[in-house]
Scaffold this motif. Structure first.
Motif, mmCIF file in Angstrom:
data_model
loop_
_atom_site.group_PDB
_atom_site.id
_atom_site.type_symbol
_atom_site.label_atom_id
_atom_site.label_comp_id
_atom_site.label_asym_id
_atom_site.label_seq_id
_atom_site.Cartn_x
_atom_site.Cartn_y
_atom_site.Cartn_z
ATOM 1 N N ALA A 66 123.911 -33.992 28.120
ATOM 2 C CA ALA A 66 123.530 -35.092 28.457
ATOM 3 C C ALA A 66 121.915 -34.724 27.892
ATOM 4 C CB ALA A 66 123.282 -34.214 30.141
ATOM 5 N N ILE A 67 121.012 -33.832 27.609
ATOM 6 C CA ILE A 67 120.491 -33.788 26.510
ATOM 7 C C ILE A 67 120.661 -33.231 25.338
ATOM 8 C CG2 ILE A 67 117.863 -33.087 26.244
ATOM 9 C CD1 ILE A 67 118.138 -33.072 29.494
ATOM 10 N N ILE A 68 119.820 -33.634 24.374
ATOM 11 C CA ILE A 68 119.658 -33.151 23.107
ATOM 12 C C ILE A 68 118.870 -32.947 22.851
ATOM 13 C CG2 ILE A 68 120.080 -32.399 20.709
ATOM 14 C CD1 ILE A 68 122.689 -34.883 20.687
ATOM 15 N N PHE A 69 118.681 -31.444 23.202
ATOM 16 C CA PHE A 69 116.492 -30.567 22.525
ATOM 17 C C PHE A 69 116.943 -30.595 21.243
ATOM 18 C CE2 PHE A 69 114.274 -28.186 22.471
ATOM 19 C CZ PHE A 69 112.711 -28.359 22.168
ATOM 20 N N GLU A 70 115.518 -31.280 20.233
ATOM 21 C CA GLU A 70 114.918 -30.777 19.168
ATOM 22 C C GLU A 70 113.564 -30.438 19.613
ATOM 23 O OE1 GLU A 70 117.011 -32.352 15.627
ATOM 24 O OE2 GLU A 70 114.990 -32.000 14.748
ATOM 25 N N GLY A 71 113.631 -29.012 18.585
ATOM 26 C CA GLY A 71 112.271 -28.607 18.415
ATOM 27 C C GLY A 71 111.241 -28.439 17.634
ATOM 28 N N GLN A 120 118.612 -27.817 21.013
ATOM 29 C CA GLN A 120 119.456 -27.229 22.568
ATOM 30 C C GLN A 120 119.594 -28.211 22.575
ATOM 31 O OE1 GLN A 120 117.150 -25.458 25.109
ATOM 32 N NE2 GLN A 120 118.710 -25.392 26.352
ATOM 33 N N LYS A 121 121.655 -28.000 23.371
ATOM 34 C CA LYS A 121 122.625 -29.036 23.787
ATOM 35 C C LYS A 121 122.659 -28.908 25.161
ATOM 36 C CE LYS A 121 124.389 -30.978 19.629
ATOM 37 N NZ LYS A 121 125.356 -31.506 18.683
ATOM 38 N N ILE A 122 122.248 -29.210 26.087
ATOM 39 C CA ILE A 122 122.711 -28.913 27.670
ATOM 40 C C ILE A 122 123.566 -30.496 28.074
ATOM 41 C CG2 ILE A 122 121.341 -29.627 29.317
ATOM 42 C CD1 ILE A 122 118.661 -29.200 27.569
ATOM 43 N N THR A 123 124.744 -29.427 28.716
ATOM 44 C CA THR A 123 125.500 -30.214 28.681
ATOM 45 C C THR A 123 125.523 -31.046 30.761
ATOM 46 O OG1 THR A 123 126.952 -29.026 30.735
ATOM 47 C CG2 THR A 123 127.089 -29.516 28.111
ATOM 48 N N TYR A 124 125.590 -32.047 31.252
ATOM 49 C CA TYR A 124 125.643 -32.287 32.642
ATOM 50 C C TYR A 124 125.430 -31.152 33.384
ATOM 51 C CZ TYR A 124 124.997 -37.281 31.276
ATOM 52 O OH TYR A 124 124.434 -38.263 30.788
ATOM 53 N N GLU A 125 126.959 -30.812 33.570
ATOM 54 C CA GLU A 125 127.198 -29.659 33.906
ATOM 55 C C GLU A 125 126.241 -28.033 33.895
ATOM 56 O OE1 GLU A 125 129.948 -26.977 33.646
ATOM 57 O OE2 GLU A 125 129.933 -26.325 35.634
ATOM 58 N N THR A 126 125.131 -28.389 33.198
ATOM 59 C CA THR A 126 124.050 -26.993 32.767
ATOM 60 C C THR A 126 122.832 -27.699 33.039
ATOM 61 O OG1 THR A 126 124.648 -26.252 30.436
ATOM 62 C CG2 THR A 126 122.939 -26.289 31.299
ATOM 63 N N LEU A 127 123.185 -29.032 32.998
ATOM 64 C CA LEU A 127 121.773 -30.344 33.982
ATOM 65 C C LEU A 127 121.603 -29.912 35.087
ATOM 66 C CD1 LEU A 127 119.437 -32.146 32.842
ATOM 67 C CD2 LEU A 127 121.073 -34.017 33.422
ATOM 68 N N ALA A 128 122.481 -30.382 35.598
ATOM 69 C CA ALA A 128 122.697 -30.044 37.098
ATOM 70 C C ALA A 128 122.535 -28.118 37.600
ATOM 71 C CB ALA A 128 124.119 -30.445 37.593
ATOM 72 N N LYS A 129 123.238 -27.553 37.110
ATOM 73 C CA LYS A 129 122.332 -26.127 37.883
ATOM 74 C C LYS A 129 120.922 -26.083 37.591
ATOM 75 C CE LYS A 129 127.096 -23.988 37.219
ATOM 76 N NZ LYS A 129 128.038 -23.673 35.763
ATOM 77 N N GLU A 130 120.356 -26.119 36.111
ATOM 78 C CA GLU A 130 119.108 -25.642 36.478
ATOM 79 C C GLU A 130 117.930 -27.133 37.289
ATOM 80 O OE1 GLU A 130 118.083 -23.522 33.960
ATOM 81 O OE2 GLU A 130 119.624 -23.135 32.877
ATOM 82 N N VAL A 131 118.318 -28.284 36.884
ATOM 83 C CA VAL A 131 117.459 -29.033 38.495
ATOM 84 C C VAL A 131 117.385 -28.772 39.967
ATOM 85 C CG1 VAL A 131 117.955 -31.434 39.234
ATOM 86 C CG2 VAL A 131 118.237 -30.939 36.732
ATOM 87 N N ASN A 132 118.761 -28.058 39.555
ATOM 88 C CA ASN A 132 118.680 -27.846 41.633
ATOM 89 C C ASN A 132 118.040 -26.178 41.634
ATOM 90 O OD1 ASN A 132 120.583 -30.067 42.316
ATOM 91 N ND2 ASN A 132 122.794 -28.274 41.847
ATOM 92 N N ARG A 133 118.445 -25.017 40.187
ATOM 93 C CA ARG A 133 117.178 -24.218 40.005
ATOM 94 C C ARG A 133 116.071 -24.668 40.180
ATOM 95 N NH1 ARG A 133 121.007 -21.976 35.574
ATOM 96 N NH2 ARG A 133 122.738 -20.692 37.071
ATOM 97 N N PHE A 134 115.617 -25.347 39.780
ATOM 98 C CA PHE A 134 114.187 -25.720 39.861
ATOM 99 C C PHE A 134 114.195 -26.322 41.674
ATOM 100 C CE2 PHE A 134 110.726 -26.620 35.678
ATOM 101 C CZ PHE A 134 110.101 -26.780 36.567
ATOM 102 N N ALA A 135 114.843 -27.097 41.943
ATOM 103 C CA ALA A 135 114.495 -27.608 42.838
ATOM 104 C C ALA A 135 114.655 -26.530 44.153
ATOM 105 C CB ALA A 135 116.080 -28.581 43.847
ATOM 106 N N ASN A 136 115.477 -25.093 44.074
ATOM 107 C CA ASN A 136 115.171 -24.377 44.843
ATOM 108 C C ASN A 136 114.015 -24.341 44.716
ATOM 109 O OD1 ASN A 136 117.293 -24.884 46.313
ATOM 110 N ND2 ASN A 136 119.001 -24.524 44.595
ATOM 111 N N LEU A 137 113.572 -23.658 43.445
ATOM 112 C CA LEU A 137 111.951 -23.013 43.194
ATOM 113 C C LEU A 137 110.879 -23.929 43.726
ATOM 114 C CD1 LEU A 137 111.351 -20.587 41.773
ATOM 115 C CD2 LEU A 137 110.679 -21.679 39.644
ATOM 116 N N LEU A 138 111.174 -25.098 43.828
ATOM 117 C CA LEU A 138 109.839 -25.490 44.520
ATOM 118 C C LEU A 138 110.139 -25.521 46.105
ATOM 119 C CD1 LEU A 138 110.446 -29.350 42.485
ATOM 120 C CD2 LEU A 138 108.532 -27.198 41.998
#
Ligand code: PRX
Length: 650
Positions: free
Chosen positions: A94-99, A105-123
């Motif tokens: 989903a995202i290619i991050f280049e520093g 860092q390559k972020i798949t849609y699955e990882t994106l889903a998990k990271e967004v959900n984690r962040f959402a739960n934190l909020l």
């Protein structure tokens, strides 16, 4: 010599497989929209959006200009951008991050889903953020910035991103206006291999306390030393570990606000442009498909910062809704050299590249032959946005970067429009360089006078959008009257107030639309929008300054630069005034507001009623002969005196 009448037809190979393949197809779509406007939008809303509950009405005009789209529909933008792709694209990047320093860092849609959900739960769980709460992001270009945006969308919170180049004062104003409950930031990030800091700016913005702000969440990017206020500051990296990667999406109404984005107008403080859920995401996705012709397997890169609307719509929401791979870049395209961007195109096999004319001019100037050193054959479409692109920059982009084979789409739009409005279609439009060409299908852009009459061919008029469109601004946060006044009070067509963009434009004999620039007091520096009123208010803070007027002056790289005319109080010394005023501008607004020219003049050109004649100042700043009638000025002799002062100073 550059031939301004030269037309660049679409590449026939590209056109064969493009979504819109010819002008006939374009006109057919436009006719469809003209004949049945709601039917046109209904077709796409039904086909594209994953609704939780269907909408009832396509367009509700009852309370114009507070238009509503897809009324009572229920959806969540993160389902559109993430969940629905998990069925068949979970492993897709989903995202290619280049520093900045080249870390990828390559972020798949699955990882994106998990990271967004984690962040959402934190909020939700840790900070008690609920639907409708405002969260301010002051973030560098790192994946957590995207997670934070989408986490807000997941739980129905309204994000307001403040560009990292804005000062503490500017940040404070925006946090206060939005009454934000939480600020999300990072310790800092990297630029040109060096760490820089963001958190101290947040500390400064909050130093006197802002009642609404309960907490600050800090992502660690560079691990530089920062101050920490116990109880207020929270460490994202620590807290996120305990957060679950499952989070049910909040059920949102089509018209619930998705985000605020502050932008400058011709008067007063920056205004919080409010965007909606359904209409915004629909058009973000449709324009990715039409203007960039996004296809499966493409790798798309927009170089904007997420702090601007281009970053919102064309790094995050549009590309993810379209299910593509979007590149997120922390650094600058000129570091370590002017080949950085082209190296990235080669390495990531980028297919669509979208940037601002200022960046093109810089890359051209610093490395005319750099593109030749890299394999840029993956590129299919090149885009520009934010300011007019001059013919030499356009030609270099087309020939050297695009190898003469890629369409250059000069996209005209604004923070308020949510997505592209006027742009070539890469497989259909015969392109005239430096011209935004035609309104996109469904967008009723017209060049008219204030009474709604079309302007003659070649005559400049007001660039208006004469029908509401799904991704339009809904209001100015907390100020509905200002919304009406700023956008719906300058032009009327068929008895109805229509949206006026603040830009002038003209239509040529072939119907092509060329943007001529702002007709209000907004300056566009390197594609960044700044209000003269805002800059003047900052300069007026200096106690040596009696009067001030600010105008834009054409600049070969930045498009426009800031020119400040000052009248000093009696006895005030001019020594150091330039650096003094510039440090004030960077403190009050940010480094982007620094002026190239600051000149003390004996007075300002005013009418007898006391109005400053900025047109005269613009001409003086440009070094032009004054053609305007100056006899109506209170003191016509002031013009020559100002010219003399400028001559001495510049
Ligand atoms: O003057 C127009 C200019 O940028 C303004 C919008 O600025 P902002 O809301 O910050 O959004 C910039 C990115 C969408 C417009 O009123 N502008 C934008 N695109 C173009 C342009 N001027 C000429 N050509 C363009 N393609």
């Amino acid at each position: 010599m550059f031939d301004s009448d030269k037309i660049f037809p679409p590449n026939p190979e590209f056109a064969k497989n493009a979504r819109i393949k010819s002008m006939d197809e374009y006109y057919a779509l436009m006719d469809e929209a003209k004949n049945d406007y709601e039917g046109f939008w209904k077709k796409y809303a039904d086909e594209k959006i994953e609704w939780i509950e269907p909408y009832e009405k396509v367009l509700d005009e009852t309370n114009a200009p507070f238009y509503k789209w897809f009324t009572n529909g229920k959806l969540n933008v993160t389902i559109q951008c993430i969940d629905r792709h998990l069925k068949d694209k979970a492993d897709k990047t989903a995202i290619i991050f280049e520093g900045d320093r080249g870390d990828v860092q390559k972020i798949t849609y699955e990882t994106l889903a998990k990271e967004v959900n984690r962040f959402a739960n934190l909020l939700k769980n840790r900070f008690d953020i609920k639907k409708g709460d405002r969260v301010v992001l002051y973030m560098p270009m790192i994946p957590q910035a995207v997670y934070a945006m989408l986490a807000c969308a997941r739980i129905g919170a309204i994000h307001s991103i403040v560009f990292g180049g804005f000062s503490a004062e500017a940040l404070r104003d925006r946090i206060k206006d939005a009454k934000a409950k939480l600020v999300i930031t990072a310790d800092g990030a990297y630029r040109k291999s060096k760490p820089y800091l963001l958190k101290p700016v947040v500390d400064d913005a909050l130093k006197d306390g802002i009642q609404s702000v309960e907490a600050v969440l800090v992502v660690k990017r560079n691990n530089e030393k920062i101050d920490w206020i116990e109880g207020r500051d929270h460490d994202y990296d620590e807290l996120i570990k305990e957060s679950s990667s499952e989070c049910e999406p909040e059920i949102m109404d089509s018209e619930d606000p998705l985000f605020l984005l502050y932008t400058s107008g011709s008067t007063g403080k920056p205004k919080g442009v409010q965007h909606s859920q359904a209409g915004y995401i629909l058009w973000a996705q449709m324009t990715m498909e039409w203007v960039f012709d996004i296809k499966e397997g493409d790798v798309y890169w927009c170089t904007a910062d997420i702090g601007w609307i281009t970053g919102h719509t064309y790094i995050v929401y549009g590309p993810l809704a379209a299910g593509t791979t979007t590149v997120l870049f922390e650094g600058v395209p000129t570091y370590p050299d002017a080949g950085r961007a082209w190296k990235m195109v080669q390495e990531h096999k980028i297919t669509q590249f979208y940037t601002a004319p200022t960046a093109i001019r810089v890359l051209h100037k610093m490395g005319e032959d750099e593109p030749k050193k890299y394999d840029l054959s993956s590129l299919k479409v090149l885009g520009t946005v934010g300011e007019p692109i001059d013919p030499p920059a356009w030609m270099w982009y087309h020939e050297e970067v695009g190898g003469g084979r890629c369409a250059v789409v000069d996209t005209w739009w604004q923070t308020e429009t949510g997505g592209h409005m006027i742009s070539p279609l890469p497989g259909a439009t015969p392109i005239k360089p430096s011209c935004a060409t035609f309104a996109l299908p469904g967008i009723m852009a017209e060049v008219i006078d204030k009474d709604g009459n079309p302007k003659e061919i070649g005559e400049t008029g007001l660039l208006c959008i004469t029908k509401p469109w799904p991704s339009m601004i809904r209001t100015i946060w907390g100020d509905h009257e200002r919304f009406k006044k700023a956008y719906f009070s300058d032009a009327v067509k068929d008895g109805k107030a229509v949206y006026f963009s603040g830009d002038g434009a003209m239509v040529d004999k072939d119907g092509y639309i060329t943007i001529t620039g702002r007709v209000d007091d907004v300056i566009n520096v390197s594609g960044h929008r700044l209000g003269t009123a805002e800059i003047e208010a900052a300069v007026a803070e200096d106690d040596k300054v009696a009067e001030v007027a600010v105008v834009g002056r054409p600049h070969p790289i930045k498009g426009e630069s800031i020119f400040v005319f000052l009248v000093l109080k009696e006895g005030a010394v001019t020594e150091d005034i330039k650096s003094h005023i510039n440090s004030l501008l960077s403190k009050e607004i940010g480094n982007i507001a620094k002026a190239d020219d600051i000149v003390a003049v004996p007075g300002l050109p005013k009418t007898r009623s006391g109005k400053i004649m900025r047109r005269i100042l613009r001409s003086i700043a440009k070094g032009e002969e004054i053609k305007q009638d100056i006899s109506t000025l209170e003191d016509p002799s002031i013009v020559a005196n100002i010219q003399e002062a400028v001559k001495q100073a510049v």
